[in-house]
Design an enzyme around this catalytic site. Structure first.
Site, mmCIF file in Angstrom:
data_model
loop_
_atom_site.group_PDB
_atom_site.id
_atom_site.type_symbol
_atom_site.label_atom_id
_atom_site.label_comp_id
_atom_site.label_asym_id
_atom_site.label_seq_id
_atom_site.Cartn_x
_atom_site.Cartn_y
_atom_site.Cartn_z
ATOM 1 N N LYS A 82 23.449 -17.011 -5.956
ATOM 2 C CA LYS A 82 22.041 -16.656 -6.143
ATOM 3 C C LYS A 82 21.833 -15.172 -6.445
ATOM 4 O O LYS A 82 20.802 -14.786 -7.021
ATOM 5 C CB LYS A 82 21.243 -17.028 -4.897
ATOM 6 N N SER A 112 15.435 -21.575 1.306
ATOM 7 C CA SER A 112 16.052 -21.946 2.582
ATOM 8 C C SER A 112 17.071 -20.914 3.031
ATOM 9 O O SER A 112 17.529 -20.949 4.167
ATOM 10 C CB SER A 112 16.732 -23.322 2.470
#
Length: 381
Positions: A82, A112
């Site tokens: 990410k 999350s």
């Protein structure tokens, strides 16, 4: 719909190359690993007992030949791929709007954990305020990691709908700019740089050590992976990888958990339409979100993604155990769903056996390693 189509069409290998040029100073070039042990396991038929209760019960198990090449994004900054998308999206935002405006307003997202940490890191690096909405049930280490970069964490429910509602509240108060966790052109291009590195590293590795490939020292053309498989949650990684390989010989596949309907992408492909909501508590916590609209535009194109397969919680746990014990590599459950497909999904294994008697070289993206000793202990207690 026209705008969506034009955005999907703009997702090209050149866009991924441009993203890589921009983010290289900020991200790690993560290693590519192999494992003779896991190659042997992947190339060994499953037992008859393991197929009991499946559509293949009583049938001879598949016996594909698979050579695995693991792109270890668990060694990326913040422990997950990410970071690539977050840095790319924020750098593009600053270039488009100017640093003064972005600094004044700040940025916001919901996640999350892995995108949360990634945007928090990118924002801290570039001196931008960040607001991060996280589910209350997020892994404690991911919450701590996000806070460690100075971001303001706000908690929400676990579904994407609940997260987005809290994001809207904070935006109304702060005017912060949304950096989506996956459903965004710049995020997708950033994640696609994983594939760019993977291809380069594979070619170098197989050229130097031909025996690692099912083809050995094949002559006449540059080495190429037969397939790459990635986890699919929101779909940013899979769409980015598929974008990079769009004009190449390598086929791209997705992998999902089946628990409580987490395999929304696979089911959507069967139904011919995107499934907009998912509510699941699969152990692969990074994959609890539905595929994004833009990502669906890529993944639903059979010319870009050849298929999506699902695996059970038990199969994910078994794959994770093998990586921990045989490779000595720490991964989170979400990271190993692609490996689990190669090891246990009989549909995928039969396809490889049928299409390639000599076997396939398969790139598997380990998407992240953000877990804890306590979580690992609970999984294997």
């Amino acid at each position: 719909m026209t705008d969506l189509r034009s955005t999907v069409d703009a997702l090209t290998p050149d866009a991924v190359h441009a993203a890589y040029s921009l983010i290289q100073p900020y991200v790690h070039r993560t290693p590519l690993l192999t494992s003779n042990t896991l190659n042997t396991i992947a190339s060994t038929p499953q037992t008859a007992e393991s197929l009991v209760g499946t559509p293949f019960e009583g049938q001879p198990p598949a016996q594909p030949t698979i050579r695995l090449f693991f792109k270890c994004e668990n060694y990326q900054r913040i422990g997950a791929f990410k970071a690539r998308g977050a840095f790319h999206a924020l750098l593009r935002l600053i270039a488009e709007r100017g640093k003064d405006e972005v600094q004044k307003r700040g940025v916001i997202t919901h996640s999350s954990g892995n995108h949360a940490q990634a945007l928090a890191l990118a924002a801290a690096t570039l001196d931008i305020p960040a607001y991060i909405v996280m589910p209350r049930i997020s892994t404690p280490s991911k919450i701590a990691g996000t806070r460690s970069h100075g971001a303001q964490v706000v908690f929400s429910g676990s579904t994407s709908t609940e997260r987005e509602a809290v994001v809207a509240e904070i935006q109304a108060q702060t005017n912060a700019i949304l950096v989506p966790p996956y459903d965004d052109f710049n995020i997708i291009c950033g994640q696609g740089t994983t594939a760019l590195e993977l291809e380069e590293q594979y070619r170098t590795l197989v050229t130097e050590t031909p025996r690692l490939s099912v083809r050995g020292s094949a002559e006449g053309q540059a080495p190429a992976l037969d397939a790459v498989i990635t986890p699919v949650g929101g779909g940013g990684l899979n769409a980015g990888v598929a974008t990079f390989f769009a004009d190449k010989r390598t086929r791209v596949f997705g992998a999902e958990p089946s628990f409580e309907g987490a395999d929304d992408c696979r089911r959507g492909l069967l139904a011919g339409e995107r499934i907009p909501a998912v509510k699941t508590l699969t152990i692969a916590d990074g994959l609890r979100t539905p595929v994004g609209v833009l990502n669906w535009g890529v993944i639903s194109d059979p010319q870009k993604v050849a298929g999506v397969y699902a695996v059970t919680e038990e199969q994910i746990t078994a794959a994770m155990r093998l990586v921990l014990e045989r490779m000595k590599v720490v991964v989170e459950p979400s990271a190993v769903v692609g490996l689990a497909v190669c090891l246990f999904n009989e549909d995928f294994r039969r396809m490889v056996e049928k299409e390639a008697p000599q076997g396939w070289d398969v790139g598997v993206v380990f998407s992240g390693g953000n877990t804890t000793v306590e979580a690992i202990g609970k999984l294997f207690s």
